[in-house]
Scaffold this motif. Sequence first.
Motif, PDB file in Angstrom:
ATOM      1  N   SER A 136     -44.670  14.786  21.017  1.00 29.50           N
ATOM      2  CA  SER A 136     -43.430  13.946  21.836  1.00 29.50           C
ATOM      3  C   SER A 136     -44.271  12.458  21.297  1.00 29.50           C
ATOM      4  CB  SER A 136     -43.538  15.199  23.179  1.00 29.50           C
ATOM      5  OG  SER A 136     -42.587  15.955  22.729  1.00 29.50           O
ATOM      6  N   MET A 137     -42.920  12.212  21.545  1.00 32.20           N
ATOM      7  CA  MET A 137     -43.423  10.613  21.877  1.00 32.20           C
ATOM      8  C   MET A 137     -43.272  10.306  23.367  1.00 32.20           C
ATOM      9  SD  MET A 137     -40.512   9.164  18.751  1.00 32.20           S
ATOM     10  CE  MET A 137     -40.669   7.516  19.298  1.00 32.20           C
ATOM     11  N   GLU A 138     -44.414   9.256  24.056  1.00 32.50           N
ATOM     12  CA  GLU A 138     -44.185   9.410  25.534  1.00 32.50           C
ATOM     13  C   GLU A 138     -43.721   7.733  25.217  1.00 32.50           C
ATOM     14  OE1 GLU A 138     -47.709  10.511  26.311  1.00 32.50           O
ATOM     15  OE2 GLU A 138     -47.978  13.097  25.091  1.00 32.50           O
ATOM     16  N   ASN A 139     -44.822   6.867  25.768  1.00 37.10           N
ATOM     17  CA  ASN A 139     -44.233   5.620  25.286  1.00 37.10           C
ATOM     18  C   ASN A 139     -43.690   5.024  24.274  1.00 37.10           C
ATOM     19  OD1 ASN A 139     -44.453   5.964  28.602  1.00 37.10           O
ATOM     20  ND2 ASN A 139     -46.194   5.444  28.850  1.00 37.10           N
ATOM     21  N   GLU A 140     -43.217   5.747  23.441  1.00 30.84           N
ATOM     22  CA  GLU A 140     -42.372   5.117  22.296  1.00 30.84           C
ATOM     23  C   GLU A 140     -40.657   5.445  22.040  1.00 30.84           C
ATOM     24  OE1 GLU A 140     -46.279   5.523  19.063  1.00 30.84           O
ATOM     25  OE2 GLU A 140     -44.307   7.382  19.624  1.00 30.84           O
ATOM     26  N   TYR A 141     -40.401   4.244  21.583  1.00 33.02           N
ATOM     27  CA  TYR A 141     -38.788   4.451  21.400  1.00 33.02           C
ATOM     28  C   TYR A 141     -38.417   4.132  19.980  1.00 33.02           C
ATOM     29  CZ  TYR A 141     -39.374   4.691  26.047  1.00 33.02           C
ATOM     30  OH  TYR A 141     -39.540   4.872  28.058  1.00 33.02           O
ATOM     31  N   PHE A 142     -37.864   4.257  19.585  1.00 38.49           N
ATOM     32  CA  PHE A 142     -37.470   3.745  18.354  1.00 38.49           C
ATOM     33  C   PHE A 142     -35.651   3.894  18.170  1.00 38.49           C
ATOM     34  CE2 PHE A 142     -35.670   5.207  13.810  1.00 38.49           C
ATOM     35  CZ  PHE A 142     -36.453   4.708  13.152  1.00 38.49           C
ATOM     36  N   TYR A 143     -34.992   2.771  17.009  1.00 40.98           N
ATOM     37  CA  TYR A 143     -34.190   2.693  16.251  1.00 40.98           C
ATOM     38  C   TYR A 143     -33.815   2.952  15.189  1.00 40.98           C
ATOM     39  CZ  TYR A 143     -33.043  -2.133  16.681  1.00 40.98           C
ATOM     40  OH  TYR A 143     -32.979  -3.452  17.405  1.00 40.98           O
ATOM     41  N   ASN A 144     -32.426   3.175  14.147  1.00 44.36           N
ATOM     42  CA  ASN A 144     -33.091   2.575  12.679  1.00 44.36           C
ATOM     43  C   ASN A 144     -31.559   1.997  12.734  1.00 44.36           C
ATOM     44  OD1 ASN A 144     -32.813   3.014  10.035  1.00 44.36           O
ATOM     45  ND2 ASN A 144     -33.307   5.289   9.957  1.00 44.36           N
ATOM     46  N   ALA A 145     -31.817   0.097  12.232  1.00 38.16           N
ATOM     47  CA  ALA A 145     -31.055  -0.123  11.251  1.00 38.16           C
ATOM     48  C   ALA A 145     -30.718  -0.208  10.387  1.00 38.16           C
ATOM     49  CB  ALA A 145     -31.712  -1.617  11.830  1.00 38.16           C
ATOM     50  N   ASP A 146     -31.554   0.532   9.928  1.00 33.10           N
ATOM     51  CA  ASP A 146     -30.805   0.550   7.859  1.00 33.10           C
ATOM     52  C   ASP A 146     -29.701   1.993   7.894  1.00 33.10           C
ATOM     53  OD1 ASP A 146     -32.729  -1.010   7.339  1.00 33.10           O
ATOM     54  OD2 ASP A 146     -34.468   0.402   7.205  1.00 33.10           O
ATOM     55  N   GLY A 147     -29.937   2.962   8.926  1.00 35.17           N
ATOM     56  CA  GLY A 147     -28.813   3.937   8.335  1.00 35.17           C
ATOM     57  C   GLY A 147     -28.773   5.209   9.617  1.00 35.17           C
ATOM     58  N   GLU A 148     -27.503   5.206   9.502  1.00 38.62           N
ATOM     59  CA  GLU A 148     -27.506   7.078  10.198  1.00 38.62           C
ATOM     60  C   GLU A 148     -28.296   8.213  10.344  1.00 38.62           C
ATOM     61  OE1 GLU A 148     -23.360   8.592  11.375  1.00 38.62           O
ATOM     62  OE2 GLU A 148     -23.783   8.702   9.015  1.00 38.62           O
ATOM     63  N   MET A 149     -28.420   8.820  10.943  1.00 40.00           N
ATOM     64  CA  MET A 149     -30.062   9.919  10.739  1.00 40.00           C
ATOM     65  C   MET A 149     -28.972  11.129  10.881  1.00 40.00           C
ATOM     66  SD  MET A 149     -33.345   8.284  12.102  1.00 40.00           S
ATOM     67  CE  MET A 149     -32.410   7.876  13.781  1.00 40.00           C
ATOM     68  N   LEU A 150     -29.004  11.680   9.748  1.00 40.56           N
ATOM     69  CA  LEU A 150     -28.481  13.456  10.241  1.00 40.56           C
ATOM     70  C   LEU A 150     -29.808  14.308  10.167  1.00 40.56           C
ATOM     71  CD1 LEU A 150     -25.532  15.601   8.494  1.00 40.56           C
ATOM     72  CD2 LEU A 150     -27.882  16.467   8.761  1.00 40.56           C
ATOM     73  N   PHE A 151     -30.137  14.644  11.180  1.00 43.29           N
ATOM     74  CA  PHE A 151     -31.357  15.860  11.608  1.00 43.29           C
ATOM     75  C   PHE A 151     -31.526  17.490  11.504  1.00 43.29           C
ATOM     76  CE2 PHE A 151     -32.786  12.049  13.314  1.00 43.29           C
ATOM     77  CZ  PHE A 151     -33.837  12.048  13.534  1.00 43.29           C
ATOM     78  N   ILE A 152     -32.077  18.382  10.048  1.00 42.66           N
ATOM     79  CA  ILE A 152     -31.844  19.564  10.329  1.00 42.66           C
ATOM     80  C   ILE A 152     -33.170  20.578  11.016  1.00 42.66           C
ATOM     81  CG2 ILE A 152     -30.921  21.427   9.095  1.00 42.66           C
ATOM     82  CD1 ILE A 152     -30.098  18.849   7.349  1.00 42.66           C
ATOM     83  N   PRO A 153     -33.212  20.358  11.793  1.00 46.18           N
ATOM     84  CA  PRO A 153     -34.675  21.553  12.840  1.00 46.18           C
ATOM     85  C   PRO A 153     -34.526  22.364  11.543  1.00 46.18           C
ATOM     86  CG  PRO A 153     -32.843  20.940  14.436  1.00 46.18           C
ATOM     87  CD  PRO A 153     -32.490  20.711  13.828  1.00 46.18           C
ATOM     88  N   GLN A 154     -35.733  22.591  11.547  1.00 44.42           N
ATOM     89  CA  GLN A 154     -36.513  24.327  10.050  1.00 44.42           C
ATOM     90  C   GLN A 154     -36.966  25.237  11.240  1.00 44.42           C
ATOM     91  OE1 GLN A 154     -39.233  25.365   8.124  1.00 44.42           O
ATOM     92  NE2 GLN A 154     -38.374  27.345   7.872  1.00 44.42           N
ATOM     93  N   GLN A 155     -37.695  24.025  12.375  1.00 42.44           N
ATOM     94  CA  GLN A 155     -38.573  25.402  12.623  1.00 42.44           C
ATOM     95  C   GLN A 155     -38.851  24.951  13.359  1.00 42.44           C
ATOM     96  OE1 GLN A 155     -42.414  26.548  10.762  1.00 42.44           O
ATOM     97  NE2 GLN A 155     -42.965  26.270  12.109  1.00 42.44           N
TER      98      GLN A 155
END
Length: 437
Positions: A136-155
């Motif tokens: 897991s990310m702990e003291n980390e954060y993120f954002y995407n200025a390039d695009g929208e993100m569609l996540f599809i969990p598989q496992q």
Amino acid sequence: MPKYQSGFGNSFETEAVEGALPVGRNSPQKVAFGLYAEQLSGSPFTAPRATNERSWLYRILPSVGNIGRFERVDAGLWLSAPETELHLPMGPQRWDPIPLPDYPQTFIGGVHTITTAGDVSTHTGMASHIYLITKSMENEYFYNADGEMLFIPQQGGVRFCTEFGIIDTEPGEIAVIPRGVKLRVELLGGSARGYLCENYGGSFTLPERGLIGANCLANPRDFLTPVAAYEERDGIGASLYVKWGGGLWRTEIDHSPLDVVAWHGNYAPYKYDLRLFSPVGPVLFDHADPSIFTALTSPSETPGTANVDFVLFPDRWLVTEDTFRPPWYHMNIMSEFMGLIYGVYDAKPEGFVPGGFSLHNSMTPHGPDAEAFEGASTAELKPQKLSGTMAFMFESRIPQRVTEYAAKLGELQTGYVDCWRGLERRFVERSVATSRG
């Protein structure tokens, strides 16, 4: 447990502290509780009302107030279009699942780009990735200025702690995080593998149903947007990563950016349970185009031609008479990146396994393998239910380039094209003449 509001594209309002949300205005002279008002726009100000996307966020500190100087950092295997480092020979390609690493890896380093299409700097096209997360990310954060993100969990399950609230996902669900939304990605136990579509173009929306009418496919009520939930963490010595201009950038922060106490608007992350998709299909003969399985679409400036479509192949009944029921042989102007979340895909019963993926590029012929053709050509055409299966496609008008990383993977099935070698010549002129008789 996270809480949600239902509906697609709604104008929501939610507050984690009663009275934090201004009433009747967006930017009062003084916001309640000493909060700052900040607008997040997902479209130009002058976009038509139907496509205008924005939300007002009421936060402990404005985004600009908790960042320092950015430095460019190594993006690892996360690449952006145009990606021209390698030119593979044209032809269908398929990969086995990529194993999870045996070392700690957060989302930041866990994105592995398989294909890119278009140009990130002009907001056209997309990229297809696999994510592999063991920490897991702990003291980390993120954002995407390039695009929208569609996540599809598989496992494995994944939690998205966002500015707008918390989203939990499991295999069989998706999460969509709009461009510019800050988040932290956490594991819900064990490790996680899945697929990620980075959409450089217009935001995903529901496709028009046309003659289908008002119901079926992905219904708006089944999309869930989180309620407000905030963090108040100071002096944490954290990093904020930003994907911008095709590169990865980092700045040091001492305050959690997930500090939105209340918000309202129609630009927000959401989740959707793919098992709620209501498929439609022919009920007498012939095979409908696979566009009937489109759950979300990112439109282009050309009507009916998608920047990228998200297409599902879920449980469904097959009932057509005198019909070759699997997807037919095809050459398509669109490029198709396909993945299998669970189960068996009917056109490729062997070699295409959960966690695997394939690419059939623009104008590359494809279709059922020899085994699937033989089975479908001789099967008794009684009603048949395909169950326990969930496959999907990222389908784009732009050809997809395979990255050097993907081309050199040991999981690339070099013998994939051989699955069609067993197709036999079946033409018998006399039988044709007799049938015309």
